[in-house]
Design a protein around this motif. Structure first.
Motif, mmCIF file in Angstrom:
data_model
loop_
_atom_site.group_PDB
_atom_site.id
_atom_site.type_symbol
_atom_site.label_atom_id
_atom_site.label_comp_id
_atom_site.label_asym_id
_atom_site.label_seq_id
_atom_site.Cartn_x
_atom_site.Cartn_y
_atom_site.Cartn_z
ATOM 1 N N ASN A 1 20.751 44.759 47.574
ATOM 2 C CA ASN A 1 19.533 44.876 48.391
ATOM 3 C C ASN A 1 18.308 45.002 47.479
ATOM 4 O OD1 ASN A 1 20.946 45.115 51.042
ATOM 5 N ND2 ASN A 1 21.760 46.954 50.076
ATOM 6 N N PRO A 2 17.970 43.921 46.759
ATOM 7 C CA PRO A 2 16.868 44.003 45.793
ATOM 8 C C PRO A 2 15.511 44.198 46.478
ATOM 9 C CG PRO A 2 17.642 41.738 46.024
ATOM 10 C CD PRO A 2 18.585 42.579 46.808
ATOM 11 N N GLN A 3 14.640 44.962 45.838
ATOM 12 C CA GLN A 3 13.297 45.239 46.363
ATOM 13 C C GLN A 3 12.274 44.553 45.452
ATOM 14 O OE1 GLN A 3 12.537 47.749 48.953
ATOM 15 N NE2 GLN A 3 14.697 47.716 49.446
ATOM 16 N N LYS B 1 21.521 43.468 39.525
ATOM 17 C CA LYS B 1 22.626 44.288 40.005
ATOM 18 C C LYS B 1 22.306 45.120 41.239
ATOM 19 C CE LYS B 1 24.897 44.343 35.527
ATOM 20 N NZ LYS B 1 24.113 43.236 35.033
ATOM 21 N N SER B 2 21.815 44.452 42.270
ATOM 22 C CA SER B 2 21.612 45.135 43.551
ATOM 23 C C SER B 2 21.869 44.146 44.671
ATOM 24 C CB SER B 2 20.182 45.668 43.646
ATOM 25 O OG SER B 2 19.924 46.088 44.974
ATOM 26 N N GLU C 1 12.111 42.218 50.349
ATOM 27 C CA GLU C 1 13.414 42.674 49.863
ATOM 28 C C GLU C 1 14.497 41.699 50.285
ATOM 29 O OE1 GLU C 1 14.006 46.405 51.838
ATOM 30 O OE2 GLU C 1 13.965 45.497 53.807
ATOM 31 N N GLY D 1 25.533 42.460 43.498
ATOM 32 C CA GLY D 1 25.858 43.632 42.700
ATOM 33 C C GLY D 1 26.296 43.280 41.286
#
Length: 210
Positions: free
Chosen positions: A173-175, A170-171, A140, A148
């Protein structure tokens, strides 16, 4: 009444996996398979159940499994009683899991939460002088710059081997939860290069950091 339950799997206080929500059901069936990477067995896997709510999620009880109790390469069914010290309920219900422990090698099951990438370039196929395999697990990102607003992907390079992660949008904190296998050559001094890239809608790509 009824509830919209989902489950979180935690190790050392960190959520490694979150299930889908089963709506309006007190006897939910998830039927999901997940592979969780663990470093040591001297810890507990916590299973926490929540009721999905629009504003916040209500805690519906938890259970834990000591990893040392799991059998190697054998799947065992565990029926775990859910508990919540703050609840007045005597019976919080149970959660049913099939658990197995395996030493990481070769390919994970296809239906795990990891997607696995193995591509060998033509030159590497012809030149089988590699003497090891380096497996990189991309978990992550945290607090990604402008994450974002843009799509983020990762480039991994080792010598002439390259992998590109899936692009997540659009995150901050991408996983990713992806795995990549690199061939290792002990006679080379290759560095692993990790690049974070941003992609916007106009197919423009920008390097954010290495």
């Amino acid at each position: 009444g009824t509830s919209d339950p989902y489950v979180k799997f935690k190790l050392n206080g960190k959520t490694l996996y979150k299930s889908k929500v089963v709506y309006k059901n007190l006897n939910p069936v998830w039927d999901e398979t997940v592979v969780l990477p663990i470093q040591t067995l001297d810890q507990k896997l916590w299973i926490k159940v929540y009721d999905r709510d629009l504003t916040s999620s209500d805690f519906m009880g938890s259970a834990s499994v000591a990893l040392t109790e799991l059998a190697l390469n054998r799947t065992t069914e565990q029926v775990l009683k859910l508990e919540d010290p703050n609840s007045l309920e005597d019976d919080m219900g149970v959660i049913v899991l099939n658990l197995s422990l395996a030493v990481k090698q070769g390919d994970f099951k296809r239906n795990s939460s990891f997607t696995r990438n193995m591509r060998l370039s033509e030159s590497l196929r012809k030149n089988q002088l590699w003497n090891g395999l380096v497996t990189i697990t991309l978990l992550e990102g945290k607090n990604m710059p402008r994450g974002g607003l843009a799509e983020i992907f990762i480039l991994l390079k080792l010598g002439d081997q390259r992998y590109k992660s899936k692009t997540l949008c659009k995150s901050a904190n991408p996983q990713w939860r992806e795995q990549f296998d690199f061939h290792y050559f002990s006679d080379r001094k290759d560095m692993l290069d990790i690049e974070v890239w941003r992609k916007d809608n106009k197919k423009h790509e920008e390097l954010l950091g290495t």
